[in-house]
Design a protein around this motif. Structure first.
Motif, PDB file in Angstrom:
ATOM      1  N   LEU A 492       6.295   8.024  -1.338  1.00 20.94           N
ATOM      2  CA  LEU A 492       7.698   7.900  -1.723  1.00 20.94           C
ATOM      3  C   LEU A 492       8.570   7.521  -0.526  1.00 20.94           C
ATOM      4  O   LEU A 492       9.370   6.574  -0.590  1.00 20.94           O
ATOM      5  N   GLU A 493       8.413   8.237   0.576  1.00 18.18           N
ATOM      6  CA  GLU A 493       9.252   7.986   1.741  1.00 18.18           C
ATOM      7  C   GLU A 493       8.886   6.673   2.417  1.00 18.18           C
ATOM      8  O   GLU A 493       9.747   6.023   3.020  1.00 18.18           O
ATOM      9  N   GLN A 505      12.848   7.074  -9.310  1.00 18.30           N
ATOM     10  CA  GLN A 505      12.528   6.111 -10.369  1.00 18.30           C
ATOM     11  C   GLN A 505      12.633   4.681  -9.849  1.00 18.30           C
ATOM     12  O   GLN A 505      11.822   3.824 -10.209  1.00 18.30           O
ATOM     13  N   GLU A 506      13.600   4.423  -8.966  1.00 15.29           N
ATOM     14  CA  GLU A 506      13.719   3.093  -8.385  1.00 15.29           C
ATOM     15  C   GLU A 506      12.520   2.778  -7.504  1.00 15.29           C
ATOM     16  O   GLU A 506      12.043   1.634  -7.471  1.00 15.29           O
ATOM     17  N   VAL A 507      12.022   3.776  -6.808  1.00 19.02           N
ATOM     18  CA  VAL A 507      10.814   3.590  -6.001  1.00 19.02           C
ATOM     19  C   VAL A 507       9.627   3.267  -6.901  1.00 19.02           C
ATOM     20  O   VAL A 507       8.835   2.358  -6.621  1.00 19.02           O
ATOM     21  N   ARG A 515       2.644  -4.063  -8.053  1.00 23.36           N
ATOM     22  CA  ARG A 515       1.288  -3.765  -8.538  1.00 23.36           C
ATOM     23  C   ARG A 515       0.618  -2.663  -7.699  1.00 23.36           C
ATOM     24  O   ARG A 515      -0.579  -2.689  -7.442  1.00 23.36           O
ATOM     25  N   ALA A 516       1.446  -1.695  -7.244  1.00 24.23           N
ATOM     26  CA  ALA A 516       0.927  -0.570  -6.459  1.00 24.23           C
ATOM     27  C   ALA A 516       0.903   0.726  -7.259  1.00 24.23           C
ATOM     28  O   ALA A 516       0.243   1.689  -6.865  1.00 24.23           O
ATOM     29  N   HIS A 517       1.591   0.766  -8.383  1.00 26.07           N
ATOM     30  CA  HIS A 517       1.724   2.010  -9.145  1.00 26.07           C
ATOM     31  C   HIS A 517       0.368   2.512  -9.641  1.00 26.07           C
ATOM     32  O   HIS A 517       0.134   3.731  -9.667  1.00 26.07           O
ATOM     33  N   GLU A 525      -1.646  13.836  -5.684  1.00 29.96           N
ATOM     34  CA  GLU A 525      -0.235  14.213  -5.585  1.00 29.96           C
ATOM     35  C   GLU A 525       0.688  13.039  -5.868  1.00 29.96           C
ATOM     36  O   GLU A 525       1.903  13.128  -5.635  1.00 29.96           O
ATOM     37  N   GLY A 526       0.143  11.943  -6.387  1.00 30.68           N
ATOM     38  CA  GLY A 526       0.970  10.816  -6.780  1.00 30.68           C
ATOM     39  C   GLY A 526       1.840  10.283  -5.665  1.00 30.68           C
ATOM     40  O   GLY A 526       1.356  10.018  -4.559  1.00 30.68           O
ATOM     41  N   TYR A 527       3.129  10.169  -5.935  1.00 29.16           N
ATOM     42  CA  TYR A 527       4.054   9.601  -4.955  1.00 29.16           C
ATOM     43  C   TYR A 527       4.363  10.562  -3.805  1.00 29.16           C
ATOM     44  O   TYR A 527       5.000  10.158  -2.821  1.00 29.16           O
TER      45      TYR A 527
END
Length: 647
Positions: A492-493, A505-507, A515-517, A525-527
């Protein structure tokens, strides 16, 4: 922060028996002498630490500044705390000095006269003075230690703020490891000086002056004898100390070599193990260890001689002075209490001198540290800022005009770019191709004003970028470098570096577009997943897509893509190209490309060679008209069928 190791003796110990007080004082003086010796030799050894990296300094770092005025500037905002700490320091020092008179009274009016009531009164007086001194020490220690931490923090903030302003040209001349050493170790030295050393120096100076006055009042003859003994002690300190200094410098040089070797081998551990170089490295490391021991043995030998000689001469001098005092007591020229008080002050002064010698060593060490920190804090930013900078309009179109641009890197005469003249319309997509070293990445650096052109200028929407502040200019560019930069923080950071105020949400939306999601969602731990130093938990393609997501989130009018799909496999590349196609709509885009698939759809292609633009046009035009581009294109084709399709 530690208190000085040499402390005044306990009053009751000094006067347990009037006739034996000189022996007790001599024993305590021996401890003080040992402390003096250790402090002197430790400081001689420590002083060489600052010389290890000095040989690697650049010519720009040659100024000398005094540490105290610079530190005073950081202390100024906290002057009330400084004044309070000095007041408590003086109270504590005077309280310790008054204990000598308590010793005299205990002997002469308590023990000798066998007056139990008077002795009890004096004991209460001594305890009261001790309590007052203890309270003063607490307040002084707390305030000075707080000041040391606060000033160290302020210095780090000042230096870090300056480091963020310096251009890549600065870091090309100075090793990053040396900068980090200055930023951490040197500021810690200054913290020690402010939080402890200055306080100890002031307190010890008051103690020395007050102690000498009280010694002179008690016995002028014995005071002169003590002063005469000083040169005897300084002799071996000067002689052996110079030997220790030279050998300590050599020892630290060997330790520095050892540290550098460890850093290199562990940093490149993959290569070491891949080539089975462990046994050879063990052998080389062992030889460096032995070099350290060889250098240290001489230093240890001379230091041992220094300690033993100073101890012998110091204790001998104190014993002789005590003998003279004992003779005066026996003939009635002075009382046992006066002799005890004199020895109390003598030991106190010796302890204070030991502390001052320690502080001098700390200040000597901190002087070099302060000079290096001052050099960083006052290094001139080599990107000039206009006296009256202008601002771009709110809606930047992204038109770039490059006029007569030439550039050579600092301290190099060879021009990397030569008389470039380019006009890029707002929203145009251009590609830069050519061999390595042709100047393509350098142009990116100049567009963002990390360097100043040797000649010519660059205009953004008709405004010379030299008239903008670098920070304002750079907010117009989104960069995706060839070597993706991943920071040691969460996904995220890392993406939020593109826009620090973006919502989660914008991240996520930016990562979906890049195409990184998909691969991020597979992390436990996801993002919030920590990516490790330099993104060690990611593959090359995953790093690239995080960098692209960062650029998508930034949503800036000008895109700089340095072969943004170079680390991707064929499937990922196709997905990212689709995302980039959407991102580039309506934005001015410059693409450094080594793959033809990246540039075929560019509006224009600029062919670079040796810092010059030798051709410009679309792909099919350049294939017909330019030999260098044709060769470049042919080498990049993967199949003969693809080659046929382009011709």
């Amino acid at each position: 922060m530690s208190e000085p190791t040499a402390k005044p003796p306990e009053p009751i110990q000094s006067v347990a028996e009037p006739l034996n007080s000189s022996q007790g004082s001599a024993h305590q003086a021996a401890n003080v002498t040992d402390n003096i010796t250790n402090n002197v030799t430790d400081n001689v050894t420590d002083n060489i630490t600052l010389n290890v990296t000095a040989k690697d300094k650049t010519n720009a770092f040659d100024r000398q500044r005094s540490v105290l005025p610079w530190i005073a500037g950081f202390l100024k905002p906290y002057k009330m705390k400084v004044v309070a700490s000095i007041i408590f320091l003086i109270i504590g020092s005077l309280a310790w000095l008054s204990l000598g008179q308590g010793v005299r009274l205990m002997v002469d009016e308590g023990f000798v006269r066998d007056n139990a009531q008077r002795l009890n009164e004096i004991i209460l007086f001594v305890l009261g003075i001790t309590a007052l001194s203890g309270a003063a020490v607490f307040c002084r220690f707390y305030l000075m230690t707080w000041l040391g931490e606060r000033v160290s923090a302020d210095i780090r903030l000042t230096v870090y703020n300056q480091l963020l302003k310096l251009s890549p040209a600065f870091y090309a001349k100075v090793r990053t490891g040396e900068v980090i050493s200055r930023f951490t170790a040197d500021s810690t030295l200054l913290q020690t000086v402010v939080g402890s050393s200055l306080s100890m120096a002031l307190r010890s100076s008051v103690t020395v002056l007050g102690g000498l006055v009280m010694m002179g009042i008690t016995s002028v003859k014995m005071t002169l004898l003590v002063l005469l003994a000083v040169p005897l002690v300084l002799g071996p300190v000067l002689f052996f100390g110079s030997k220790v200094r030279v050998l300590a410098r050599e020892s630290q040089d060997r330790v520095a070599d050892l540290g550098a070797y460890v850093d290199e081998t562990l940093h490149e551990i993959h290569t070491v193990q891949a080539y089975g170089h462990e046994d050879k490295d063990r052998s080389l490391f062992n030889s460096r260890i032995e070099d350290v021991m060889t250098a240290a043995s001489g230093r240890i030998r001379y230091r041992a001689m220094l300690i033993s000689s100073v101890m012998f001469l110091s204790i001998s001098a104190i014993v002789l002075v005590t003998w003279v005092g004992a003779q005066d007591v026996m003939v009635g020229k002075m009382t046992g209490g006066e002799l005890s008080a004199f020895m109390f002050y003598a030991v106190m002064v010796a302890g204070a001198v030991a502390t001052i010698s320690e502080v001098i060593g700390d200040i000597q060490r901190a002087s070099g540290a302060a000079e290096r920190l001052i050099e960083l804090a006052e290094t001139q930013v080599d990107i000039p800022v206009a006296a009256n900078p202008v601002t771009l309009p709110i809606n930047v179109r992204g038109e770039l005009v490059i006029e007569g641009l030439s550039f050579a890197y600092p301290e190099h005469d060879t021009l990397v770019l030569k008389q470039l003249n380019i006009t890029i319309a707002a929203g145009e997509r251009v590609a830069l191709v050519g061999p390595s070293g042709a100047g393509k990445s350098t142009l990116f650096q100049l567009l963002q004003r990390f360097y100043v052109p040797s000649n010519g200028r660059i205009r953004l929407d008709g405004i010379d970028i030299a008239d903008l502040t670098p920070q304002h200019l750079r907010t117009q560019f989104a960069l995706v470098p060839q070597d993706s930069v991943i920071f040691a923080t969460s996904v995220l950071e890392n993406v939020r570096y593109g826009r620090v105020d973006a919502s989660e949400q914008e991240v996520i939306d930016a990562c979906i577009a890049a195409r990184a999601h998909e691969f991020i969602s597979e992390f436990s731990e996801g993002y919030q997943t920590y990516l490790g130093e330099r993104g060690v938990r990611l593959s090359g393609g995953q790093k690239q897509r995080i960098a692209i997501a960062r650029a998508i989130l930034a949503d800036r009018q000008i895109l700089l893509l340095d072969e943004a799909t170079s680390a991707l496999d064929a499937v990922s590349e196709q997905k990212v190209k689709q995302a980039l196609d959407v991102l580039m709509v309506g934005k001015t885009t410059l693409i450094i490309a080594h793959r033809l698939s990246t540039v075929i759809n560019a509006d224009r292609i600029f062919v670079f060679d040796k810092g010059e633009i030798i051709a410009c046009g679309r792909h099919h035009e350049l294939m017909q008209s330019n030999d260098l581009y044709r060769e470049f294109a042919s080498l990049q084709l993967l199949t003969e069928e693809a080659n046929a399709s382009f011709t």
